[in-house]
Design an enzyme around this catalytic site. Structure first.
Site, mmCIF file in Angstrom:
data_model
loop_
_atom_site.group_PDB
_atom_site.id
_atom_site.type_symbol
_atom_site.label_atom_id
_atom_site.label_comp_id
_atom_site.label_asym_id
_atom_site.label_seq_id
_atom_site.Cartn_x
_atom_site.Cartn_y
_atom_site.Cartn_z
ATOM 1 N NE ARG A 198 -6.798 -18.560 1.333
ATOM 2 C CZ ARG A 198 -7.464 -18.621 2.478
ATOM 3 N NH1 ARG A 198 -8.566 -19.339 2.557
ATOM 4 N NH2 ARG A 198 -7.023 -17.999 3.549
ATOM 5 C CB THR A 228 0.376 -12.218 5.558
ATOM 6 O OG1 THR A 228 0.152 -13.628 5.704
ATOM 7 C CG2 THR A 228 -0.606 -11.639 4.540
ATOM 8 N N GLY A 229 2.722 -12.076 7.387
ATOM 9 C CA GLY A 229 3.256 -12.703 8.597
ATOM 10 C C GLY A 229 4.656 -13.272 8.477
ATOM 11 N N PRO A 235 7.894 -23.292 15.545
ATOM 12 C CG PRO A 235 7.314 -21.729 13.930
ATOM 13 C CD PRO A 235 7.115 -23.165 14.304
ATOM 14 N N GLY A 236 7.484 -21.265 18.482
ATOM 15 C CA GLY A 236 6.571 -20.849 19.554
ATOM 16 C C GLY A 236 5.868 -19.596 19.074
ATOM 17 C CG PHE A 289 -10.823 -21.149 13.813
ATOM 18 C CD1 PHE A 289 -11.632 -21.925 14.633
ATOM 19 C CD2 PHE A 289 -10.864 -21.365 12.431
ATOM 20 C CE1 PHE A 289 -12.468 -22.896 14.106
ATOM 21 C CE2 PHE A 289 -11.704 -22.343 11.897
ATOM 22 C CZ PHE A 289 -12.506 -23.115 12.737
ATOM 23 C CE1 TYR A 321 -0.930 -26.967 16.635
ATOM 24 C CE2 TYR A 321 -0.555 -25.110 18.116
ATOM 25 C CZ TYR A 321 -1.038 -25.609 16.910
ATOM 26 O OH TYR A 321 -1.615 -24.776 15.987
ATOM 27 N NE ARG A 323 -8.425 -24.615 0.724
ATOM 28 C CZ ARG A 323 -9.344 -23.819 1.257
ATOM 29 N NH1 ARG A 323 -10.165 -24.284 2.159
ATOM 30 N NH2 ARG A 323 -9.438 -22.549 0.907
HETATM 31 C C1 HXC Z 1 -15.960 -22.257 14.772
HETATM 32 C C2 HXC Z 1 -15.494 -21.658 12.576
HETATM 33 C C3 HXC Z 1 -14.742 -20.536 13.017
HETATM 34 C C4 HXC Z 1 -14.640 -20.313 14.445
HETATM 35 C C5 HXC Z 1 -14.686 -20.581 10.846
HETATM 36 N N1 HXC Z 1 -15.432 -21.642 11.229
HETATM 37 N N2 HXC Z 1 -14.246 -19.899 11.912
HETATM 38 N N3 HXC Z 1 -16.090 -22.511 13.434
HETATM 39 N N4 HXC Z 1 -15.255 -21.198 15.261
HETATM 40 N N5 HXC Z 1 -13.938 -19.302 14.924
HETATM 41 C C6 HXC Z 1 -16.099 -22.595 10.356
HETATM 42 C C7 HXC Z 1 -17.137 -21.938 9.461
HETATM 43 O O1 HXC Z 1 -18.370 -21.711 10.164
HETATM 44 C C8 HXC Z 1 -17.269 -22.963 8.337
HETATM 45 O O2 HXC Z 1 -18.026 -24.084 8.735
HETATM 46 C C9 HXC Z 1 -15.837 -23.491 8.189
HETATM 47 O O3 HXC Z 1 -15.173 -23.184 9.442
HETATM 48 C C10 HXC Z 1 -15.095 -22.796 7.043
HETATM 49 O O4 HXC Z 1 -15.094 -21.409 7.283
HETATM 50 P P1 HXC Z 1 -14.924 -20.319 6.128
HETATM 51 O O5 HXC Z 1 -14.896 -18.986 6.781
HETATM 52 O O6 HXC Z 1 -15.914 -20.597 5.045
HETATM 53 O O7 HXC Z 1 -13.482 -20.753 5.514
HETATM 54 P P2 HXC Z 1 -12.431 -19.905 4.698
HETATM 55 O O8 HXC Z 1 -13.025 -18.632 4.179
HETATM 56 O O9 HXC Z 1 -11.784 -20.860 3.734
HETATM 57 O O10 HXC Z 1 -11.341 -19.470 5.814
HETATM 58 C C11 HXC Z 1 -10.468 -20.414 6.360
HETATM 59 C C12 HXC Z 1 -10.126 -20.075 7.809
HETATM 60 C C13 HXC Z 1 -9.663 -18.580 7.971
HETATM 61 C C14 HXC Z 1 -9.079 -21.049 8.272
HETATM 62 C C15 HXC Z 1 -11.418 -20.273 8.650
HETATM 63 O O11 HXC Z 1 -9.434 -18.278 9.340
HETATM 64 C C16 HXC Z 1 -8.417 -18.305 7.154
HETATM 65 O O12 HXC Z 1 -8.525 -17.964 5.970
HETATM 66 N N6 HXC Z 1 -7.202 -18.465 7.772
HETATM 67 C C17 HXC Z 1 -5.928 -18.281 7.074
HETATM 68 C C18 HXC Z 1 -4.875 -17.626 7.938
HETATM 69 C C19 HXC Z 1 -4.678 -18.183 9.340
HETATM 70 O O13 HXC Z 1 -5.550 -18.924 9.858
HETATM 71 N N7 HXC Z 1 -3.552 -17.836 9.977
HETATM 72 C C20 HXC Z 1 -3.250 -18.248 11.327
HETATM 73 C C21 HXC Z 1 -2.204 -19.289 11.314
HETATM 74 S S1 HXC Z 1 -1.536 -19.471 12.925
HETATM 75 P P3 HXC Z 1 -19.641 -24.228 8.469
HETATM 76 O O14 HXC Z 1 -19.938 -25.648 8.811
HETATM 77 O O15 HXC Z 1 -20.285 -23.252 9.392
HETATM 78 O O16 HXC Z 1 -19.871 -23.904 7.014
HETATM 79 C C22 HXC Z 1 -1.098 -21.089 13.159
HETATM 80 C C23 HXC Z 1 -0.237 -21.558 14.317
HETATM 81 C C24 HXC Z 1 -0.300 -20.811 15.528
HETATM 82 O O17 HXC Z 1 -1.395 -21.902 12.408
HETATM 83 C C25 HXC Z 1 0.497 -21.237 16.722
HETATM 84 C C26 HXC Z 1 0.672 -20.011 17.595
HETATM 85 C C27 HXC Z 1 1.458 -20.172 18.788
HETATM 86 P P1 NAP Z 2 -0.586 -15.744 8.538
HETATM 87 O O1 NAP Z 2 0.048 -14.426 8.294
HETATM 88 O O2 NAP Z 2 -2.062 -15.819 8.678
HETATM 89 O O3 NAP Z 2 -0.079 -16.743 7.412
HETATM 90 C C1 NAP Z 2 -0.835 -17.755 6.842
HETATM 91 C C2 NAP Z 2 -0.705 -17.629 5.333
HETATM 92 O O4 NAP Z 2 -1.270 -18.777 4.720
HETATM 93 C C3 NAP Z 2 -1.413 -16.401 4.760
HETATM 94 O O5 NAP Z 2 -0.508 -15.670 3.982
HETATM 95 C C4 NAP Z 2 -2.531 -16.982 3.902
HETATM 96 O O6 NAP Z 2 -2.728 -16.183 2.722
HETATM 97 C C5 NAP Z 2 -1.966 -18.358 3.541
HETATM 98 N N1 NAP Z 2 -3.021 -19.317 3.261
HETATM 99 C C6 NAP Z 2 -4.063 -19.663 4.057
HETATM 100 N N2 NAP Z 2 -4.849 -20.534 3.433
HETATM 101 C C7 NAP Z 2 -4.303 -20.755 2.213
HETATM 102 C C8 NAP Z 2 -4.657 -21.573 1.104
HETATM 103 N N3 NAP Z 2 -5.747 -22.337 1.120
HETATM 104 N N4 NAP Z 2 -3.853 -21.548 0.008
HETATM 105 C C9 NAP Z 2 -2.758 -20.775 -0.022
HETATM 106 N N5 NAP Z 2 -2.346 -19.987 1.002
HETATM 107 C C10 NAP Z 2 -3.136 -19.979 2.095
HETATM 108 O O7 NAP Z 2 -0.020 -16.398 9.892
HETATM 109 P P2 NAP Z 2 1.474 -16.666 10.399
HETATM 110 O O8 NAP Z 2 1.436 -16.507 11.872
HETATM 111 O O9 NAP Z 2 2.471 -15.902 9.609
HETATM 112 O O10 NAP Z 2 1.641 -18.225 10.103
HETATM 113 C C11 NAP Z 2 2.606 -18.711 9.182
HETATM 114 C C12 NAP Z 2 2.986 -20.138 9.533
HETATM 115 O O11 NAP Z 2 3.619 -20.178 10.813
HETATM 116 C C13 NAP Z 2 1.819 -21.102 9.617
HETATM 117 O O12 NAP Z 2 2.204 -22.376 9.123
HETATM 118 C C14 NAP Z 2 1.568 -21.211 11.101
HETATM 119 O O13 NAP Z 2 0.931 -22.427 11.459
HETATM 120 C C15 NAP Z 2 3.005 -21.162 11.600
HETATM 121 N N6 NAP Z 2 3.146 -20.802 13.008
HETATM 122 C C16 NAP Z 2 2.929 -19.519 13.398
HETATM 123 C C17 NAP Z 2 3.131 -19.184 14.721
HETATM 124 C C18 NAP Z 2 2.967 -17.768 15.215
HETATM 125 O O14 NAP Z 2 3.139 -17.532 16.414
HETATM 126 N N7 NAP Z 2 2.684 -16.803 14.365
HETATM 127 C C19 NAP Z 2 3.532 -20.164 15.633
HETATM 128 C C20 NAP Z 2 3.717 -21.465 15.199
HETATM 129 C C21 NAP Z 2 3.548 -21.765 13.864
HETATM 130 P P3 NAP Z 2 -4.142 -16.035 1.963
HETATM 131 O O15 NAP Z 2 -5.172 -15.736 3.006
HETATM 132 O O16 NAP Z 2 -3.882 -14.950 0.961
HETATM 133 O O17 NAP Z 2 -4.370 -17.349 1.283
#
Ligand code: HXC
Ligand code: NAP
Length: 282
Positions: free
Chosen positions: A41, A19-20, A190-191, A99, A149, A69
């Site tokens: 995953r 994705t992404g 990245p921003g 998040f 950051y 992990r």
């Molecule tokens: C507070 C939260 C929460 C929220 C989850 N939790 N979301 N707490 N506020 N919004 C808590 C849950 O209640 C739980 O704790 C614990 O976190 C684990 O949550 P799960 O949902 O069981 O975890 P899981 O299913 O493994 O999902 C992981 C995840 C999810 C990180 C929460 O969002 C995910 O799968 N993300 C993957 C993709 C992603 O995040 N992409 C964005 C990357 S952007 P408790 O104690 O209640 O059990 C990035 C950089 C951006 O990184 C920079 C941009 C400029």
């Molecule tokens: P994204 O589409 O949500 O990408 C995150 C990816 O990580 C998903 O494909 C997800 O796939 C995978 N992932 C999450 N948990 C995982 C786990 N436990 N094991 C294996 N894979 C896992 O978001 P994105 O914006 O493209 O982000 C990509 C990267 O860019 C990240 O490192 C993010 O911090 C960085 N970044 C993004 C931005 C932005 O503006 N978008 C800015 C700065 C940095 P599954 O859910 O299938 O596991």
């Protein structure tokens, strides 16, 4: 910008490649001839992405499930990729979780889940690849996707901030330690680059998004191809003497936030005459 087949013969593992940004970078690598292995995953999403990229580029894309992990799942990915392509040259640590939340609202588990994916996931995969490269005398390359950051720190995504800082430190530390094996490690900060994954979790409201774009000097988001081209340079042999560095690609966002007088942007241009009168000659 790049020659066709620039990456021909190179095998690249991209974590979070379904994705992404991971998907966009994988597509660019594949377009330039690489064998790409995308992992995460959710196998169904990976398989769809692999098919889509391969149909466009005509080059093989392998979809393999792993949770970063879990070291043994990552090792299985490495084994399968070697069976399919003979060797692995490049690792792109891109998978992440994040998040927005005031830190005091987080449970221990909420903190752990982010640190485990971002920091632990990155060192798990890097360690497995490093052992393989060193044992087989392969000059590997690692590219880590961090954030701006990672250097400045930030509130409201603290588990991500401390993890990305750790990943940046890992990049620099291992660049120094593993340079003797011909292994290079770099990072990209990245921003904002719109993706569904980041936007759902970080900018759930349109109003939050508007505040963000206003603080970027170039007044726009990054385009995926801009990031993909930078990543291509850093994984290619053209950057063969670059290691331990982090390249920022953010339209000037973090510097604008850091510079002491950048708030003067808010002064209307018509007001500068009277300000100058007060300042001149003092
Ligand atoms: C507070 C939260 C929460 C929220 C989850 N939790 N979301 N707490 N506020 N919004 C808590 C849950 O209640 C739980 O704790 C614990 O976190 C684990 O949550 P799960 O949902 O069981 O975890 P899981 O299913 O493994 O999902 C992981 C995840 C999810 C990180 C929460 O969002 C995910 O799968 N993300 C993957 C993709 C992603 O995040 N992409 C964005 C990357 S952007 P408790 O104690 O209640 O059990 C990035 C950089 C951006 O990184 C920079 C941009 C400029
Ligand atoms: P994204 O589409 O949500 O990408 C995150 C990816 O990580 C998903 O494909 C997800 O796939 C995978 N992932 C999450 N948990 C995982 C786990 N436990 N094991 C294996 N894979 C896992 O978001 P994105 O914006 O493209 O982000 C990509 C990267 O860019 C990240 O490192 C993010 O911090 C960085 N970044 C993004 C931005 C932005 O503006 N978008 C800015 C700065 C940095 P599954 O859910 O299938 O596991």
């Amino acid at each position: 910008m790049f020659k066709d087949n620039l990456l021909k013969g190179k095998t690249i593992i991209v974590t979070g490649g379904g994705t992404g940004l991971g998907k966009s970078m994988s597509e660019r690598f594949s377009e330039l001839g690489a064998n790409v292995v995308i992992t995460s995953r959710k196998l169904e999403i990976l398989e769809k992405t692999a098919e889509e990229i391969s149909a466009k580029t005509g080059n093989p894309v392998l979809a393999l499930q792993t949770d970063v992990r879990k070291p043994f799942e990552n090792e299985k990915v490495i084994e399968t990729a070697i069976e399919k392509f003979g060797k692995i040259d490049i690792l792109l640590n891109n998978a992440a979780g994040n998040f927005i939340s005031p830190t005091e609202r987080l449970s221990y588990k909420a903190f752990d889940v982010i640190v485990d994916i971002v920091l632990k996931g990155t060192y798990n995969f890097t360690l497995a690849m490093g052992k393989y490269w060193i044992e087989n005398k392969i000059p590997g390359t690692v590219l880590n996707i961090v954030t701006t950051y990672a250097s400045t720190g930030t509130g409201y995504v603290v588990p991500s901030a401390i993890s990305k800082a750790g990943v940046l430190n890992l990049t620099r530390s291992l660049a120094a330690e593993w340079g003797k094996y011909g292994i290079r490690l770099n990072a990209i900060a990245p921003g904002p680059f719109p993706t569904e994954g980041a936007w759902q979790r970080l900018f759930p409201d349109k109003s939050l998004e508007k505040t963000l774009i206003n603080k970027i000097p170039l007044k726009r988001y990054g385009e995926h191809i801009e990031l993909a081209n930078l990543a291509t340079y850093l994984v290619s042999d053209f950057s063969g003497y670059v290691t331990g560095d982090v390249v920022t690609i953010d339209g000037g966002e973090w510097l604008a936030g850091a510079g002491q007088f950048n708030w003067l942007d808010s002064v209307k241009s018509g007001d500068w005459d009277s300000i100058e009168k007060k300042v001149r000659g003092k």
